[in-house]
Write an enzyme that holds these catalytic residues in place. Sequence first.
Site, PDB file in Angstrom:
ATOM      1  N   GLU A  40       0.854  -1.186   0.000  1.00  0.00           N
ATOM      2  CA  GLU A  40       0.000   0.000   0.000  1.00  0.00           C
ATOM      3  C   GLU A  40       0.894   1.242   0.000  1.00  0.00           C
ATOM      4  O   GLU A  40       1.490   1.595   1.011  1.00  0.00           O
ATOM      5  CB  GLU A  40      -0.908   0.017   1.232  1.00  0.00           C
ATOM      6  CG  GLU A  40      -1.786   1.254   1.328  1.00  0.00           C
ATOM      7  CD  GLU A  40      -2.532   1.362   2.649  1.00  0.00           C
ATOM      8  OE1 GLU A  40      -2.922   2.492   2.995  1.00  0.00           O
ATOM      9  OE2 GLU A  40      -2.729   0.334   3.329  1.00  0.00           O
ATOM     10  N   ARG A  44       0.311  10.131   1.026  1.00  0.00           N
ATOM     11  CA  ARG A  44       0.664  11.118   2.060  1.00  0.00           C
ATOM     12  C   ARG A  44       1.858  11.968   1.650  1.00  0.00           C
ATOM     13  O   ARG A  44       2.126  13.000   2.263  1.00  0.00           O
ATOM     14  CB  ARG A  44       1.000  10.400   3.377  1.00  0.00           C
ATOM     15  CG  ARG A  44      -0.167   9.635   3.967  1.00  0.00           C
ATOM     16  CD  ARG A  44       0.272   8.877   5.205  1.00  0.00           C
ATOM     17  NE  ARG A  44      -0.741   7.932   5.640  1.00  0.00           N
ATOM     18  CZ  ARG A  44      -0.587   7.092   6.649  1.00  0.00           C
ATOM     19  NH1 ARG A  44       0.550   7.082   7.336  1.00  0.00           N
ATOM     20  NH2 ARG A  44      -1.546   6.264   6.988  1.00  0.00           N
ATOM     21  N   THR A  68      -4.492   6.076   1.446  1.00  0.00           N
ATOM     22  CA  THR A  68      -4.871   7.468   1.712  1.00  0.00           C
ATOM     23  C   THR A  68      -5.567   8.084   0.497  1.00  0.00           C
ATOM     24  O   THR A  68      -5.360   9.251   0.155  1.00  0.00           O
ATOM     25  CB  THR A  68      -3.658   8.334   2.140  1.00  0.00           C
ATOM     26  OG1 THR A  68      -2.744   7.532   2.899  1.00  0.00           O
ATOM     27  CG2 THR A  68      -4.104   9.482   3.028  1.00  0.00           C
ATOM     28  N   LYS A 128     -11.267  -1.939   5.547  1.00  0.00           N
ATOM     29  CA  LYS A 128     -10.201  -1.684   6.503  1.00  0.00           C
ATOM     30  C   LYS A 128     -10.841  -1.119   7.768  1.00  0.00           C
ATOM     31  O   LYS A 128     -11.662  -0.198   7.682  1.00  0.00           O
ATOM     32  CB  LYS A 128      -9.208  -0.669   5.918  1.00  0.00           C
ATOM     33  CG  LYS A 128      -8.154  -0.197   6.909  1.00  0.00           C
ATOM     34  CD  LYS A 128      -7.073   0.630   6.244  1.00  0.00           C
ATOM     35  CE  LYS A 128      -7.454   2.086   6.126  1.00  0.00           C
ATOM     36  NZ  LYS A 128      -6.274   2.935   5.807  1.00  0.00           N
TER      37      LYS A 128
END
Length: 205
Positions: A40, A44, A68, A128
Site C-alpha cells: 500500500e 501522504r 490514503t 479496513k
Amino acid sequence: MTPREILTAGKVVPVIAIDDLSTAVDLAHALVEGGIPTLEITLRTAAGLEAIRQIKKEVPNAIVGAGTVTNGEQLKAVTDAGAVFAISPGFNINFAKAAEKSSIAVIPGIATPGELMLALEHGINTMKLFPAEVVGGKAMLKALYGPFADVRFCPTGGISLETAPEYLALPNVLCVGGSWLTPKEAVQNKDWAAITKLAKEASAL
C-alpha cells in the site's frame, strides 16, 4: 483481482509513505523478497503516485495499491498510475459513488457500524478497520462479527508484530496493515536486508 484475493496474498499489508522516490523500487523488492507482496503506497507524500508507477513497472511480483485515497479524483489518478487497489482512511457517500464506478478494487476504511452498512449498500464487503486500536481493535472486530459475519477486514492503525497474531486469529480478519515493516531509518539508510528480515518475520505470522 478481488479485494479478498489482494488481502490474502500476505499476512501483512505494509503502509508505505515514500519520501525519497529513489528508494521506492528497492524497498518494494526487499518486501516482496521477504514474502510480503501486497504493498500500500500512500498518497501522504508527493512521491506517492510516481512510486506506484515505478514499482508497477519494475517489480512484477508486487501487488501494488494506493493508500490514503480520499476522493474520486485521487481514485482515478492512482488507477491511471497502475494501482490494482485503492484503500481509503474513511468512507462517505461521494467516495462510495466513485468506488462503484472504479475499475480497480476499492477497500474503504470504516470505524463505525454505520459506515460498514453504507459500504454494504454499495456492494463492498471487504474493508479496513481504521484506526483499529483507537476504535476498539479486537473487541470492535469481535462485536462486528455478530451482525456482519460475512464482512472481512484488514485492521490498520497501531498494530505491531507482537499484536498482529491476536488480530489474525479472528474469523473476520484477512490480514493486518502496519507501518512497522518500513522503519524510516532503515529506508533512509537503504538497509534493504533489514526490511527483508522484517518482511520475513511478518510473512511467518
